[in-house]
Design a protein around this motif. Structure first.
Motif, mmCIF file in Angstrom:
data_model
loop_
_atom_site.group_PDB
_atom_site.id
_atom_site.type_symbol
_atom_site.label_atom_id
_atom_site.label_comp_id
_atom_site.label_asym_id
_atom_site.label_seq_id
_atom_site.Cartn_x
_atom_site.Cartn_y
_atom_site.Cartn_z
ATOM 1 N N ALA A 44 0.823 -1.207 0.000
ATOM 2 C CA ALA A 44 0.000 0.000 0.000
ATOM 3 C C ALA A 44 0.859 1.259 0.000
ATOM 4 O O ALA A 44 0.564 2.228 -0.710
ATOM 5 N N LEU A 45 1.937 1.253 0.786
ATOM 6 C CA LEU A 45 2.804 2.430 0.849
ATOM 7 C C LEU A 45 3.553 2.660 -0.460
ATOM 8 O O LEU A 45 3.809 3.811 -0.853
ATOM 9 N N TYR A 48 -3.753 -0.350 -5.283
ATOM 10 C CA TYR A 48 -4.177 0.936 -4.728
ATOM 11 C C TYR A 48 -5.341 0.764 -3.747
ATOM 12 O O TYR A 48 -5.505 1.567 -2.818
ATOM 13 N N ARG A 72 -4.572 0.724 -0.079
ATOM 14 C CA ARG A 72 -4.428 2.017 0.607
ATOM 15 C C ARG A 72 -5.745 2.437 1.256
ATOM 16 O O ARG A 72 -5.782 2.818 2.431
#
Length: 301
Positions: free
Chosen positions: A45-46, A95, A98
């Protein structure tokens, strides 16, 4: 005259609390695996802008609803295929981590802070305030959590902020009940009586004297709530009350895919699998934390 040298055997150094915790957690292989999967999801996610092969919002005309590349008709440029608008599924799943993990983490944090505060105050002032807090808490817990979340989300309106608020409200009652029950025991301890006699203020008594001794079960509860928050965020997004398209959130992706479930089941499999793996990894990690924080199980083999 020779003097005999006596070698003193040094006593073994007892393991520290951190060593006991790490050893107990490591013995639970499922918890270790769950933690590794969870860390991999967080890192993914990062690093989504660098790991995603395509822009999650980019439309590839003529490439709509492609199957994964290992099936007939697939394209190696789109490993997991494309959605109904021709967007890369793999990029959107990456994505989506996130949104889903951020929603779950924020909702859990808000629920924990508010629930712990209310639970401590209910234990400290048990007569009027405590009875009122627990009455409202029992009413909320008697209602199905997912149905309550859907109702609140429908009232507040669809957005990520409202989704976080909704899930935090639904996940708060377990923290209130657990904190109150644990704090009621700690209030009878001698150390609390001594702190009160020495003139410690109310906030110090609640958050410095009592709270640290209640943290072990609360940490385990937080992991379970984190898992539930991700599942509820997915359910709310699936019904259209959460993050709105075209933003890539796992629940919203599932909601979009349901109308194509018969013609292209892969659109639903990948975000559903991501939700499943996230919830499972958090639950396995929570089981390991529960064992590691239990004093009876802290034994180095």
């Amino acid at each position: 005259m020779t003097s005999s040298v006596q070698t003193a055997t040094a006593a073994p150094v007892p393991p520290s609390q951190w060593q006991l915790f790490a050893a107990t957690f490591y013995r639970n292989k499922g918890a270790v695996l769950g933690l590794l999967v969870l860390l991999a999801m967080v890192i993914t996610a990062l690093l989504a802008p660098w790991l995603a092969p395509h822009d999650p919002y980019q439309l590839f005309t003529g490439k709509e609803q492609l199957p994964p590349f290992f099936l007939e008709g697939g394209d190696r440029a789109f490993w997991l295929g494309t959605d109904d608008a021709g967007r890369d599924t793999l990029s959107r799943v990456i994505y989506g981590a996130r949104y889903s993990l951020f929603i779950g983490l924020c909702a859990t944090f808000i629920a924990m802070v508010a629930g712990v505060s209310l639970g401590l105050s209910a234990a400290f002032w048990p007569k009027v305030w405590g009875k009122g807090v627990m009455l409202v808490n029992d009413i909320l817990m008697s209602y199905p959590s997912l149905l309550l979340a859907i109702i609140i989300a429908a009232i507040l309106g669809p957005s990520m902020t409202n989704t976080i608020i909704t899930i935090a409200l639904v996940c708060m009652p377990p923290f209130i009940r657990l904190t109150r029950a644990t704090a009621m025991v700690e209030l009878q301890r001698d150390y609390f009586t001594a702190s009160r006699i020495m003139g410690a203020g109310t906030l110090r008594l609640l958050f410095i004297t009592i709270l640290p001794n209640c943290m072990a079960p609360l940490i385990v509860q937080a992991t379970m709530v984190f898992s539930s928050a991700i599942l509820e965020a997915g359910a709310i997004g699936f019904l259209g009350f959460g993050v709105q398209p075209p933003d890539a959130e796992w629940g919203a992706m599932l909601g979009t895919a349901r109308q194509y479930i018969q013609s292209n089941v892969w659109l639903a499999i990948w975000p559903g699998l991501a939700i499943f793996l996230a919830a499972l990894s958090i639950n396995l990690t929570g089981d390991g934390l529960r064992d590691a924080l239990d004093p009876k199980l802290k034994q180095v083999s």
